[in-house]
Scaffold this motif. Structure first.
Motif, PDB file in Angstrom:
ATOM      1  N   HIS A 161       0.844  -1.200   0.000  1.00 48.09           N
ATOM      2  CA  HIS A 161       0.000   0.000   0.000  1.00 48.09           C
ATOM      3  C   HIS A 161       0.878   1.249   0.000  1.00 48.09           C
ATOM      4  O   HIS A 161       2.097   1.173   0.096  1.00 48.09           O
ATOM      5  CB  HIS A 161      -0.951   0.015   1.204  1.00 48.09           C
ATOM      6  N   ILE A 162       0.230   2.396  -0.142  1.00 48.78           N
ATOM      7  CA  ILE A 162       0.888   3.709  -0.283  1.00 48.78           C
ATOM      8  C   ILE A 162       1.913   3.650  -1.421  1.00 48.78           C
ATOM      9  O   ILE A 162       3.095   3.947  -1.247  1.00 48.78           O
ATOM     10  CB  ILE A 162       1.553   4.184   1.044  1.00 48.78           C
ATOM     11  N   LEU A 163       1.448   3.253  -2.594  1.00 49.22           N
ATOM     12  CA  LEU A 163       2.332   3.076  -3.739  1.00 49.22           C
ATOM     13  C   LEU A 163       2.460   4.332  -4.586  1.00 49.22           C
ATOM     14  O   LEU A 163       3.313   4.392  -5.472  1.00 49.22           O
ATOM     15  CB  LEU A 163       1.829   1.908  -4.608  1.00 49.22           C
ATOM     16  N   THR A 164       1.641   5.344  -4.313  1.00 44.32           N
ATOM     17  CA  THR A 164       1.649   6.540  -5.148  1.00 44.32           C
ATOM     18  C   THR A 164       2.931   7.352  -4.987  1.00 44.32           C
ATOM     19  O   THR A 164       3.410   7.948  -5.945  1.00 44.32           O
ATOM     20  CB  THR A 164       0.449   7.439  -4.823  1.00 44.32           C
ATOM     21  N   LYS A 165       3.487   7.363  -3.790  1.00 44.87           N
ATOM     22  CA  LYS A 165       4.706   8.153  -3.565  1.00 44.87           C
ATOM     23  C   LYS A 165       5.982   7.403  -3.919  1.00 44.87           C
ATOM     24  O   LYS A 165       7.057   7.981  -3.888  1.00 44.87           O
ATOM     25  CB  LYS A 165       4.766   8.624  -2.114  1.00 44.87           C
ATOM     26  N   LYS A 166       5.883   6.117  -4.248  1.00 40.26           N
ATOM     27  CA  LYS A 166       7.068   5.329  -4.591  1.00 40.26           C
ATOM     28  C   LYS A 166       7.306   5.382  -6.096  1.00 40.26           C
ATOM     29  O   LYS A 166       6.351   5.359  -6.881  1.00 40.26           O
ATOM     30  CB  LYS A 166       6.886   3.873  -4.138  1.00 40.26           C
ATOM     31  N   GLU A 167       8.562   5.442  -6.485  1.00 46.30           N
ATOM     32  CA  GLU A 167       8.899   5.515  -7.899  1.00 46.30           C
ATOM     33  C   GLU A 167       8.607   4.185  -8.597  1.00 46.30           C
ATOM     34  O   GLU A 167       8.640   3.129  -7.968  1.00 46.30           O
ATOM     35  CB  GLU A 167      10.380   5.860  -8.079  1.00 46.30           C
ATOM     36  N   THR A 168       8.348   4.262  -9.885  1.00 50.69           N
ATOM     37  CA  THR A 168       8.017   3.074 -10.667  1.00 50.69           C
ATOM     38  C   THR A 168       9.136   2.050 -10.637  1.00 50.69           C
ATOM     39  O   THR A 168       8.891   0.854 -10.493  1.00 50.69           O
ATOM     40  CB  THR A 168       7.731   3.483 -12.131  1.00 50.69           C
ATOM     41  N   LYS A 169      10.368   2.521 -10.724  1.00 51.09           N
ATOM     42  CA  LYS A 169      11.518   1.611 -10.700  1.00 51.09           C
ATOM     43  C   LYS A 169      11.597   0.854  -9.376  1.00 51.09           C
ATOM     44  O   LYS A 169      11.881  -0.345  -9.339  1.00 51.09           O
ATOM     45  CB  LYS A 169      12.799   2.413 -10.924  1.00 51.09           C
ATOM     46  N   ARG A 170      11.338   1.578  -8.288  1.00 48.02           N
ATOM     47  CA  ARG A 170      11.375   0.961  -6.959  1.00 48.02           C
ATOM     48  C   ARG A 170      10.290  -0.099  -6.820  1.00 48.02           C
ATOM     49  O   ARG A 170      10.526  -1.205  -6.324  1.00 48.02           O
ATOM     50  CB  ARG A 170      11.195   2.044  -5.917  1.00 48.02           C
ATOM     51  N   LYS A 171       9.066   0.207  -7.293  1.00 56.40           N
ATOM     52  CA  LYS A 171       7.961  -0.754  -7.210  1.00 56.40           C
ATOM     53  C   LYS A 171       8.233  -1.973  -8.068  1.00 56.40           C
ATOM     54  O   LYS A 171       7.924  -3.104  -7.675  1.00 56.40           O
ATOM     55  CB  LYS A 171       6.651  -0.084  -7.644  1.00 56.40           C
ATOM     56  N   ARG A 172       8.832  -1.751  -9.218  1.00 54.12           N
ATOM     57  CA  ARG A 172       9.163  -2.858 -10.124  1.00 54.12           C
ATOM     58  C   ARG A 172      10.187  -3.788  -9.490  1.00 54.12           C
ATOM     59  O   ARG A 172      10.082  -5.017  -9.579  1.00 54.12           O
ATOM     60  CB  ARG A 172       9.658  -2.302 -11.456  1.00 54.12           C
ATOM     61  N   ASN A 173      11.194  -3.213  -8.837  1.00 60.13           N
ATOM     62  CA  ASN A 173      12.219  -4.022  -8.188  1.00 60.13           C
ATOM     63  C   ASN A 173      11.682  -4.755  -6.961  1.00 60.13           C
ATOM     64  O   ASN A 173      12.183  -5.838  -6.623  1.00 60.13           O
ATOM     65  CB  ASN A 173      13.420  -3.168  -7.812  1.00 60.13           C
ATOM     66  N   LEU A 174      10.685  -4.204  -6.290  1.00 60.84           N
ATOM     67  CA  LEU A 174      10.087  -4.875  -5.145  1.00 60.84           C
ATOM     68  C   LEU A 174       9.237  -6.074  -5.553  1.00 60.84           C
ATOM     69  O   LEU A 174       8.958  -6.954  -4.736  1.00 60.84           O
ATOM     70  CB  LEU A 174       9.222  -3.891  -4.345  1.00 60.84           C
ATOM     71  N   THR A 175       8.814  -6.116  -6.824  1.00 62.53           N
ATOM     72  CA  THR A 175       8.009  -7.224  -7.313  1.00 62.53           C
ATOM     73  C   THR A 175       8.835  -8.504  -7.406  1.00 62.53           C
ATOM     74  O   THR A 175       8.318  -9.602  -7.205  1.00 62.53           O
ATOM     75  CB  THR A 175       7.424  -6.876  -8.702  1.00 62.53           C
ATOM     76  N   LYS A 176      10.124  -8.360  -7.705  1.00 63.99           N
ATOM     77  CA  LYS A 176      10.988  -9.526  -7.880  1.00 63.99           C
ATOM     78  C   LYS A 176      11.224 -10.245  -6.557  1.00 63.99           C
ATOM     79  O   LYS A 176      11.183  -9.639  -5.496  1.00 63.99           O
ATOM     80  CB  LYS A 176      12.330  -9.091  -8.478  1.00 63.99           C
ATOM     81  N   MET A 177      11.478 -11.539  -6.650  1.00 65.12           N
ATOM     82  CA  MET A 177      11.741 -12.340  -5.459  1.00 65.12           C
ATOM     83  C   MET A 177      13.165 -12.107  -4.974  1.00 65.12           C
ATOM     84  O   MET A 177      14.066 -11.853  -5.773  1.00 65.12           O
ATOM     85  CB  MET A 177      11.550 -13.824  -5.764  1.00 65.12           C
ATOM     86  N   GLY A 178      13.355 -12.192  -3.664  1.00 64.82           N
ATOM     87  CA  GLY A 178      14.672 -12.081  -3.070  1.00 64.82           C
ATOM     88  C   GLY A 178      15.020 -13.376  -2.358  1.00 64.82           C
ATOM     89  O   GLY A 178      14.223 -14.319  -2.339  1.00 64.82           O
ATOM     90  N   GLU A 179      16.195 -13.436  -1.794  1.00 67.31           N
ATOM     91  CA  GLU A 179      16.614 -14.616  -1.044  1.00 67.31           C
ATOM     92  C   GLU A 179      16.684 -14.280   0.437  1.00 67.31           C
ATOM     93  O   GLU A 179      16.972 -13.149   0.821  1.00 67.31           O
ATOM     94  CB  GLU A 179      17.984 -15.093  -1.521  1.00 67.31           C
ATOM     95  N   VAL A 180      16.418 -15.277   1.259  1.00 70.51           N
ATOM     96  CA  VAL A 180      16.511 -15.105   2.708  1.00 70.51           C
ATOM     97  C   VAL A 180      17.985 -14.995   3.086  1.00 70.51           C
ATOM     98  O   VAL A 180      18.828 -15.740   2.577  1.00 70.51           O
ATOM     99  CB  VAL A 180      15.840 -16.298   3.427  1.00 70.51           C
ATOM    100  N   HIS A 181      18.307 -14.059   3.954  1.00 68.60           N
ATOM    101  CA  HIS A 181      19.681 -13.847   4.377  1.00 68.60           C
ATOM    102  C   HIS A 181      20.164 -15.035   5.211  1.00 68.60           C
ATOM    103  O   HIS A 181      19.370 -15.712   5.869  1.00 68.60           O
ATOM    104  CB  HIS A 181      19.777 -12.559   5.206  1.00 68.60           C
TER     105      HIS A 181
END
Length: 64
Positions: free
Chosen positions: A31-51
């Motif tokens: 939520h609150i995606l309006t203030k986030k940049e498109t590039k940032r939202k796109r990168n958050l969509t990708k899966m990450g690995e557990v540390h």
């Protein structure tokens, strides 16, 4: 002795790869995606690995 159940919350949030790594989704994408940049939202969509420091806790929740 009864079966040990997997944590329901963990099985919804984590996926195990073929090589044994644990994949996770990024936070801050719900939520609150309006203030986030498109590039940032796109990168958050990708899966990450557990540390590595959290790997033991996640494996315990998944009962691996």
């Amino acid at each position: 002795m009864p079966k040990v159940k997997t944590k329901s919350s963990a099985k919804k949030r984590f996926k195990l790869t073929g090589s044994g790594k644990i994949r996770r989704k990024h936070a801050y994408k719900s939520h609150i995606l309006t203030k986030k940049e498109t590039k940032r939202k796109r990168n958050l969509t990708k899966m990450g690995e557990v540390h590595e420091s959290d790997m033991g806790r996640v494996k315990d929740m998944l009962r691996i």
